[in-house]
Write a protein that holds these residues in place. Structure first.
Motif, PDB file in Angstrom:
ATOM      1  N   ILE A   1       0.837  -1.202   0.000  1.00  0.00           N
ATOM      2  CA  ILE A   1       0.000   0.000   0.000  1.00  0.00           C
ATOM      3  C   ILE A   1       0.871   1.250   0.000  1.00  0.00           C
ATOM      4  O   ILE A   1       0.587   2.223  -0.711  1.00  0.00           O
ATOM      5  N   THR A   2       1.944   1.236   0.763  1.00  0.00           N
ATOM      6  CA  THR A   2       2.853   2.378   0.807  1.00  0.00           C
ATOM      7  C   THR A   2       3.512   2.610  -0.549  1.00  0.00           C
ATOM      8  O   THR A   2       3.590   3.752  -1.020  1.00  0.00           O
ATOM      9  N   LEU A   3       3.959   1.550  -1.185  1.00  0.00           N
ATOM     10  CA  LEU A   3       4.598   1.696  -2.492  1.00  0.00           C
ATOM     11  C   LEU A   3       3.628   2.215  -3.551  1.00  0.00           C
ATOM     12  O   LEU A   3       3.985   3.104  -4.342  1.00  0.00           O
ATOM     13  N   VAL A   4       2.422   1.687  -3.574  1.00  0.00           N
ATOM     14  CA  VAL A   4       1.436   2.164  -4.548  1.00  0.00           C
ATOM     15  C   VAL A   4       1.039   3.604  -4.236  1.00  0.00           C
ATOM     16  O   VAL A   4       0.892   4.423  -5.146  1.00  0.00           O
ATOM     17  N   GLY A   5       0.901   3.932  -2.970  1.00  0.00           N
ATOM     18  CA  GLY A   5       0.568   5.309  -2.586  1.00  0.00           C
ATOM     19  C   GLY A   5       1.634   6.298  -3.004  1.00  0.00           C
ATOM     20  O   GLY A   5       1.327   7.370  -3.549  1.00  0.00           O
TER      21      GLY A   5
ATOM     22  N   VAL B   1     -11.453  -6.794  -5.131  1.00  0.00           N
ATOM     23  CA  VAL B   1     -11.755  -5.368  -5.285  1.00  0.00           C
ATOM     24  C   VAL B   1     -10.518  -4.521  -5.028  1.00  0.00           C
ATOM     25  O   VAL B   1     -10.215  -3.595  -5.795  1.00  0.00           O
ATOM     26  N   ILE B   2      -9.764  -4.820  -3.982  1.00  0.00           N
ATOM     27  CA  ILE B   2      -8.553  -4.061  -3.673  1.00  0.00           C
ATOM     28  C   ILE B   2      -7.533  -4.222  -4.793  1.00  0.00           C
ATOM     29  O   ILE B   2      -6.886  -3.258  -5.206  1.00  0.00           O
ATOM     30  N   GLY B   3      -7.392  -5.427  -5.320  1.00  0.00           N
ATOM     31  CA  GLY B   3      -6.467  -5.658  -6.433  1.00  0.00           C
ATOM     32  C   GLY B   3      -6.872  -4.915  -7.689  1.00  0.00           C
ATOM     33  O   GLY B   3      -6.036  -4.353  -8.395  1.00  0.00           O
ATOM     34  N   LEU B   4      -8.155  -4.895  -7.970  1.00  0.00           N
ATOM     35  CA  LEU B   4      -8.661  -4.195  -9.148  1.00  0.00           C
ATOM     36  C   LEU B   4      -8.433  -2.690  -9.046  1.00  0.00           C
ATOM     37  O   LEU B   4      -7.917  -2.062  -9.978  1.00  0.00           O
ATOM     38  N   VAL B   5      -8.801  -2.112  -7.926  1.00  0.00           N
ATOM     39  CA  VAL B   5      -8.663  -0.665  -7.749  1.00  0.00           C
ATOM     40  C   VAL B   5      -7.191  -0.279  -7.658  1.00  0.00           C
ATOM     41  O   VAL B   5      -6.751   0.698  -8.271  1.00  0.00           O
ATOM     42  N   GLY B   6      -6.406  -1.039  -6.905  1.00  0.00           N
ATOM     43  CA  GLY B   6      -4.972  -0.759  -6.818  1.00  0.00           C
ATOM     44  C   GLY B   6      -4.267  -0.908  -8.160  1.00  0.00           C
ATOM     45  O   GLY B   6      -3.389  -0.126  -8.498  1.00  0.00           O
ATOM     46  N   GLY B   7      -4.673  -1.895  -8.936  1.00  0.00           N
ATOM     47  CA  GLY B   7      -4.112  -2.073 -10.278  1.00  0.00           C
ATOM     48  C   GLY B   7      -4.454  -0.921 -11.199  1.00  0.00           C
ATOM     49  O   GLY B   7      -3.645  -0.500 -12.028  1.00  0.00           O
ATOM     50  N   PHE B   8      -5.673  -0.397 -11.061  1.00  0.00           N
ATOM     51  CA  PHE B   8      -6.077   0.779 -11.849  1.00  0.00           C
ATOM     52  C   PHE B   8      -5.181   1.969 -11.520  1.00  0.00           C
ATOM     53  O   PHE B   8      -4.699   2.666 -12.419  1.00  0.00           O
ATOM     54  N   PHE B   9      -4.932   2.208 -10.235  1.00  0.00           N
ATOM     55  CA  PHE B   9      -4.057   3.322  -9.841  1.00  0.00           C
ATOM     56  C   PHE B   9      -2.642   3.099 -10.352  1.00  0.00           C
ATOM     57  O   PHE B   9      -2.006   4.006 -10.882  1.00  0.00           O
TER      58      PHE B   9
END
Length: 84
Positions: A15-19, A64-72
């Protein structure tokens, strides 16, 4: 409790890396403002919800978390493609 301390550390690191990647992509004009605002509000929403419910341990929550995180993260990958 189900994912353990090491599993929780991996999730927090991811989460930190994607953020951080979304912030960099927005600063470099690779991510539109509306996507950046959605990313910020989604991370806050997910943090608050995760304090009360454990959606991440269920398959639908993980999906859902994977889908949204992948979109970002797709905006961050698009930026790396242009640099290469």
């Amino acid at each position: 409790v189900e994912i353990g301390l090491i599993g929780a550390m991996f999730i927090v690191a991811l989460i930190t890396l994607v953020g951080r990647a979304t912030i960099k992509a927005y600063q470099q004009k690779q991510m539109p403002l509306d996507v950046f605002l959605f990313a910020r509000t989604f991370f806050v929403f997910w943090l608050v919800v995760s304090c009360f419910e454990s959606y991440i341990i269920y398959p639908t929550g993980t999906y859902v978390i994977g889908l949204v995180g992948g979109f970002f993260y797709s905006f961050c990958l698009r930026h790396r493609e242009r640099l290469a």
